[in-house]
Design a protein around this motif. Structure first.
Motif, PDB file in Angstrom:
ATOM      1  N   ALA A 197       9.146 -16.911 -31.346  1.00  0.00           N
ATOM      2  CA  ALA A 197       9.495 -15.767 -30.487  1.00  0.00           C
ATOM      3  C   ALA A 197      10.116 -16.241 -29.177  1.00  0.00           C
ATOM      4  O   ALA A 197      11.038 -15.606 -28.642  1.00  0.00           O
ATOM      5  CB  ALA A 197       8.250 -14.930 -30.204  1.00  0.00           C
ATOM      6  N   MET A 198       9.626 -17.369 -28.663  1.00  0.00           N
ATOM      7  CA  MET A 198      10.209 -17.905 -27.429  1.00  0.00           C
ATOM      8  C   MET A 198      11.633 -18.402 -27.697  1.00  0.00           C
ATOM      9  O   MET A 198      12.524 -18.257 -26.855  1.00  0.00           O
ATOM     10  CB  MET A 198       9.335 -19.044 -26.892  1.00  0.00           C
ATOM     11  CG  MET A 198       9.847 -19.632 -25.596  1.00  0.00           C
ATOM     12  SD  MET A 198       9.886 -18.412 -24.260  1.00  0.00           S
ATOM     13  CE  MET A 198       8.186 -18.466 -23.725  1.00  0.00           C
ATOM     14  N   ARG A 244       9.491  -9.355 -23.143  1.00  0.00           N
ATOM     15  CA  ARG A 244       9.220 -10.330 -24.213  1.00  0.00           C
ATOM     16  C   ARG A 244       8.996 -11.728 -23.632  1.00  0.00           C
ATOM     17  O   ARG A 244       8.104 -12.458 -24.074  1.00  0.00           O
ATOM     18  CB  ARG A 244      10.393 -10.363 -25.201  1.00  0.00           C
ATOM     19  CG  ARG A 244      10.438  -9.121 -26.088  1.00  0.00           C
ATOM     20  CD  ARG A 244      11.392  -9.323 -27.252  1.00  0.00           C
ATOM     21  NE  ARG A 244      12.786  -9.329 -26.849  1.00  0.00           N
ATOM     22  CZ  ARG A 244      13.666 -10.283 -27.133  1.00  0.00           C
ATOM     23  NH1 ARG A 244      13.318 -11.335 -27.819  1.00  0.00           N
ATOM     24  NH2 ARG A 244      14.916 -10.196 -26.737  1.00  0.00           N
ATOM     25  N   THR A 290       7.429 -22.336 -17.285  1.00  0.00           N
ATOM     26  CA  THR A 290       7.206 -21.980 -18.690  1.00  0.00           C
ATOM     27  C   THR A 290       8.438 -22.413 -19.485  1.00  0.00           C
ATOM     28  O   THR A 290       9.402 -22.940 -18.922  1.00  0.00           O
ATOM     29  CB  THR A 290       7.028 -20.455 -18.860  1.00  0.00           C
ATOM     30  OG1 THR A 290       8.284 -19.816 -18.547  1.00  0.00           O
ATOM     31  CG2 THR A 290       5.934 -19.918 -17.943  1.00  0.00           C
ATOM     32  N   ASP A 345      13.628 -17.074 -29.733  1.00  0.00           N
ATOM     33  CA  ASP A 345      14.448 -15.853 -29.730  1.00  0.00           C
ATOM     34  C   ASP A 345      14.760 -15.406 -28.305  1.00  0.00           C
ATOM     35  O   ASP A 345      15.874 -14.981 -28.005  1.00  0.00           O
ATOM     36  CB  ASP A 345      13.717 -14.706 -30.447  1.00  0.00           C
ATOM     37  CG  ASP A 345      13.659 -14.927 -31.948  1.00  0.00           C
ATOM     38  OD1 ASP A 345      14.385 -15.813 -32.441  1.00  0.00           O
ATOM     39  OD2 ASP A 345      12.878 -14.214 -32.609  1.00  0.00           O
ATOM     40  N   VAL A 346      13.752 -15.484 -27.440  1.00  0.00           N
ATOM     41  CA  VAL A 346      13.971 -15.094 -26.042  1.00  0.00           C
ATOM     42  C   VAL A 346      15.094 -15.954 -25.451  1.00  0.00           C
ATOM     43  O   VAL A 346      16.044 -15.455 -24.853  1.00  0.00           O
ATOM     44  CB  VAL A 346      12.668 -15.262 -25.216  1.00  0.00           C
ATOM     45  CG1 VAL A 346      12.963 -15.222 -23.718  1.00  0.00           C
ATOM     46  CG2 VAL A 346      11.658 -14.179 -25.586  1.00  0.00           C
ATOM     47  N   ARG A 397       5.535 -11.840 -22.106  1.00  0.00           N
ATOM     48  CA  ARG A 397       4.484 -11.856 -23.128  1.00  0.00           C
ATOM     49  C   ARG A 397       4.395 -13.232 -23.802  1.00  0.00           C
ATOM     50  O   ARG A 397       3.323 -13.799 -23.957  1.00  0.00           O
ATOM     51  CB  ARG A 397       4.773 -10.773 -24.168  1.00  0.00           C
ATOM     52  CG  ARG A 397       3.676 -10.630 -25.207  1.00  0.00           C
ATOM     53  CD  ARG A 397       3.939  -9.453 -26.139  1.00  0.00           C
ATOM     54  NE  ARG A 397       5.245  -9.542 -26.760  1.00  0.00           N
ATOM     55  CZ  ARG A 397       6.127  -8.547 -26.809  1.00  0.00           C
ATOM     56  NH1 ARG A 397       5.865  -7.380 -26.276  1.00  0.00           N
ATOM     57  NH2 ARG A 397       7.294  -8.711 -27.403  1.00  0.00           N
ATOM     58  N   GLU A 398       5.539 -13.754 -24.186  1.00  0.00           N
ATOM     59  CA  GLU A 398       5.529 -15.026 -24.917  1.00  0.00           C
ATOM     60  C   GLU A 398       5.049 -16.180 -24.044  1.00  0.00           C
ATOM     61  O   GLU A 398       4.362 -17.080 -24.498  1.00  0.00           O
ATOM     62  CB  GLU A 398       6.937 -15.343 -25.453  1.00  0.00           C
ATOM     63  CG  GLU A 398       7.270 -14.630 -26.728  1.00  0.00           C
ATOM     64  CD  GLU A 398       6.137 -14.702 -27.751  1.00  0.00           C
ATOM     65  OE1 GLU A 398       5.686 -15.820 -28.081  1.00  0.00           O
ATOM     66  OE2 GLU A 398       5.681 -13.639 -28.202  1.00  0.00           O
ATOM     67  N   ALA A 399       5.422 -16.146 -22.772  1.00  0.00           N
ATOM     68  CA  ALA A 399       5.087 -17.282 -21.901  1.00  0.00           C
ATOM     69  C   ALA A 399       3.657 -17.221 -21.386  1.00  0.00           C
ATOM     70  O   ALA A 399       3.045 -18.250 -21.125  1.00  0.00           O
ATOM     71  CB  ALA A 399       6.057 -17.329 -20.724  1.00  0.00           C
ATOM     72  N   GLU A 447       0.754  -8.467 -21.086  1.00  0.00           N
ATOM     73  CA  GLU A 447       1.502  -7.374 -21.728  1.00  0.00           C
ATOM     74  C   GLU A 447       1.814  -6.297 -20.705  1.00  0.00           C
ATOM     75  O   GLU A 447       1.074  -5.331 -20.598  1.00  0.00           O
ATOM     76  CB  GLU A 447       0.646  -6.736 -22.829  1.00  0.00           C
ATOM     77  CG  GLU A 447       0.220  -7.662 -23.929  1.00  0.00           C
ATOM     78  CD  GLU A 447       1.107  -7.545 -25.160  1.00  0.00           C
ATOM     79  OE1 GLU A 447       2.146  -6.853 -25.061  1.00  0.00           O
ATOM     80  OE2 GLU A 447       0.763  -8.144 -26.174  1.00  0.00           O
ATOM     81  N   GLY A 482       1.153 -14.397 -22.311  1.00  0.00           N
ATOM     82  CA  GLY A 482       0.196 -13.554 -23.037  1.00  0.00           C
ATOM     83  C   GLY A 482      -0.031 -12.215 -22.355  1.00  0.00           C
ATOM     84  O   GLY A 482      -0.729 -11.358 -22.894  1.00  0.00           O
ATOM     85  N   THR A 503       7.609 -21.323 -29.231  1.00  0.00           N
ATOM     86  CA  THR A 503       7.280 -20.605 -30.455  1.00  0.00           C
ATOM     87  C   THR A 503       8.569 -19.970 -30.999  1.00  0.00           C
ATOM     88  O   THR A 503       9.564 -19.874 -30.273  1.00  0.00           O
ATOM     89  CB  THR A 503       6.292 -19.473 -30.136  1.00  0.00           C
ATOM     90  OG1 THR A 503       6.933 -18.616 -29.173  1.00  0.00           O
ATOM     91  CG2 THR A 503       4.997 -20.010 -29.548  1.00  0.00           C
TER      92      THR A 503
END
Ligand code: SF4
Lengths: 74, 613
Positions: free
Chosen positions: B244-245, B525, B78, B247-248, B528-530, B534, B532, B242
């Protein structure tokens, strides 16, 4: 009072290896760390005279403080 | 992996993983999509492979029923930084209980092989049985799904892992490789063969910049199966980055614990190399078979000393900003960069340096390079060699082999070469067997048959409860130096909580150098980002804990007895006065620690293994 500060690994390369200086009575390790400019979140190990200590510990005349970066294995 | 339906974002049974089973004997290949049984299956790595191993009763590592499982983690392949890991699992030829049964083991490595494997569409490969002649396996993405072929590999026999990879690269573009060296081929006399993994830097430069899955003899298992290499060929599919990614990954670099492993030029600590200097402040750097002498000799291995003779270049795996590899290059007479000398990280440089009584970086480089070329685990080989040198120093009248002792580079090099070529099975089978054969076990530095890494045993009672690599499967190896903790209470607490959670990285597909605990929000996180999916921190922590405890339960099932959960006797019988860290490990300490740790673990271990009878 006189305190010796020893820096190890990347701290030594960035600042100095060892320095003995006058500090006011009651000085805390944190004061010295801030004076040198070492980011607190990069500090891994703090020793007074070879024993583990915390940043709020006060120093005595003749103490040696060792400051080391975070370490980890692998 | 396939996730069924939108509503099932935290239901493991709605996640399918793609397994390929290759029977090396009959050359039969089957594919299946299997629903995950639990979150350990979803997370992958050893969390899944140990559930497969637990279904089999294996009494000898070299038997046809012992599978070699190659898989990835949920985040391998990922765009999460460091998500590159590949895992090799089997019952180990090296780690064995006193009853003679092999332990389940896994070994992990980075490079780009794990990514490519994931991108072929395969989450797990199980190699069954043994090939009748040497082969390599090609796993590739096809239009209708993954394709697999077994190809004769006689032309690869005898080559180093690097040479095998460079040879295969000519035939397979857009691929990455896992291979063994001569040591793995000589599996009958070398139980510590490593799997050698290719990196982008290696394939581009032609230099041997490999990563290794070294622990537990997984390369020897490949050799036993007559499987000389694995090719994973696919287009790159790293996934979208993305916001968010981003940010990760920013947090991995800036807000986690990875700064210490980043290059000095990037403001980091310079990788694991910096550990030498910190441990030397306590005279706790292994010297002469894990017996520091209280002198300054190891300062010759400090970074600024070594930089006088070599150029140190920080490099990294595919798209990893941590760039933890310290590669040493020779200097040409005109001062320009010459050829690669070796990768210079803490474990190999100590275990092939000060722990063998060697302080010249050029000599250490040569040994690291030779070990890598032969394809052996640096930790197991280093700790077994240091034992031999120690034995010879204690028995000058009747030394072993060529009589090598500390500091004798040429004689040590010869032993290493002979071991990798299968000519010194006493060394190749590891320090536990050798020391038991010689009747001198107290200074053989292993726990449960697996040699210890370059952190002194007297500084880490957590080794007793490591289920695979001593410092990779129990995150307690720096605790004494970092925090000075030395009470039974403190060690019980850390072993039974955050220490064991370190193995979660070997499920997810990330490097431990990300440096945050499994309960950290960053893990949730990133997942989730990589993907989907949860899952909460609590669910992830519980799954990692179950996976660890399943590993411990497997040890007990393979016959490990209470007396084997201990540290080398020398540290208790003859504590080293040169180490300035507190000397706190006594027989009583170990007894108390075990009592209390088992009282936490044993009730939780019930029901984690399937009943085989
Ligand atoms: S942390 Fe190091 S070993 Fe891990 S992916 Fe990054 S460069 Fe590779």
């Amino acid at each position: 009072m006189q305190v010796t500060v020893k820096l190890v690994a990347s701290f030594r390369l960035k600042w100095f290896k060892e320095a003995t200086q006058d500090y006011p009575h009651g000085v805390e390790i944190l004061d010295i760390v801030n004076e040198i400019g070492i980011p607190v979140n990069e500090l891994g190990i703090v020793l007074i005279n070879g024993h583990h200590a915390s940043l709020k510990d006060k120093l005595q005349d003749g103490d040696t403080v060792s400051l080391m970066p975070l370490i980890g294995g692998g | 992996m396939i996730i069924l339906g939108e509503k099932s974002k935290n239901d493991p049974s709605a996640v399918l993983y793609h397994r390929c089973t290759i029977d090396l004997d009959t050359q039969t290949i089957t594919f299946e999509d299997l629903p995950c049984r639990n979150l350990e299956d979803v997370m992958g790595g050893f969390g899944r492979s140990f559930q497969v191993l637990a279904e089999r009763k294996i009494e000898n590592a070299y038997c046809r029923e012992n599978p070699l499982i190659v898989n990835t983690g949920l985040l391998t392949g990922t765009s999460v930084m460091t998500g590159l890991r590949a895992y090799f699992s089997a019952y180990s030829p090296l780690k064995q209980s006193g009853k003679g049964l092999p332990a389940a083991m896994w070994s992990a490595g980075s490079g780009n092989f794990g990514n490519k494997l994931k991108w072929t569409g395969i989450d797990e490969v199980i190699f069954e049985n043994c090939s009748r002649s040497p082969v390599y396996a090609v796993l590739r993405e096809g239009e209708l799904g993954p394709l697999v072929e077994l190809i004769p590999a006689d032309h690869l026999l005898g080559l180093s892992g690097h040479e095998k990879i460079m040879s295969l690269q000519k035939d397979y573009s857009n691929a990455h490789f896992a291979a063994i060296g001569p040591a793995g081929e000589n599996y009958q006399s070398v139980y510590m063969g490593a799997v050698i993994l290719s990196t982008d830097n290696q394939l581009k430069s032609g230099e041997p910049k490999n990563r290794f899955a070294g622990r537990g003899g997984m390369g020897s298992m490949m050799g036993y199966k007559n499987l000389l290499a694995i090719v994973a060929q696919s287009s790159d599919k790293p996934g979208k980055i993305t916001p968010a990614m981003r940010d990760v990954n920013h947090d991995v670099l800036k807000n986690g614990g990875s700064a210490r492993f980043q290059p000095v030029s990037q403001g980091g600590g310079g990788g694991t190399w910096a550990n030498i200097e910190v441990l030397q402040a306590f005279h706790a750097v292994p010297m002469n078979n894990f017996r520091p002498k209280g002198n300054d000799d190891v300062e010759q291995q400090f970074r600024d000393h070594v930089e006088k003779d070599f150029e140190v270049v920080s490099e990294g795996c595919y798209r990893c900003g941590i760039r933890c590899h310290n590669n040493l290059f020779n200097r040409n007479p005109d001062g320009s960069r010459g050829p690669l000398a070796a990768k210079y990280d803490f474990e190999p440089l100590i275990l092939f340096g000060s722990n063998l009584g060697l302080y010249d970086a050029a000599q250490t480089c040569e040994l690291i390079h030779l070990c890598d070329q032969l394809g052996m685990d640096a930790i197991s080989l280093g700790a077994t060699l240091s034992y031999v040198l120690d034995y010879n120093e204690r028995h000058p009248e009747k030394p072993l082999f060529n009589g090598a002792t500390f500091g004798q580079f040429d004689a040590i090099r010869a032993l290493m070469e002979e071991t990798g070529r299968g000519e010194r099975e006493e060394i190749g089978k590891g320090v536990k067997r050798l020391s038991e054969q010689l009747g001198e076990t107290s200074y053989a530095v292993h726990v449960k048959g697996l040699e210890l890494p370059a952190y002194l045993p007297e500084t880490n009672p957590g080794y007793i409860f490591a289920i695979a690599g001593g410092h990779m499967s129990m995150g307690t190896h720096m605790l004494l130096a970092k925090e000075g903790k030395c009470s039974v209470e403190e060690w019980v607490q850390v072993i039974t909580t955050q220490g064991l959670l370190q193995v979660g990285y070997d499920m997810l597909g990330l490097c431990k150098f990300v440096g945050v605990g499994m309960g950290h929000d960053l893990i949730v996180r990133a997942t989730r980002e990589a993907t989907g999916l949860e899952f909460t921190s609590a669910e992830i922590v519980a799954a990692v804990r179950r996976a660890y405890l399943r590993g411990l339960a497997l040890e007990l099932r393979q016959g490990f007895e209470d007396a084997e959960y201990t540290l080398p006797a020398q540290i208790i019988d003859s504590p080293n006065p040169n180490v300035t860290l507190p000397n706190f490990i006594t027989a009583e300490f170990i007894a108390q620690l075990k009592l209390r740790v088992w009282s936490v673990f044993l009730p939780e271990m019930e029901g984690l293994l399937p009943d085989l009878d």
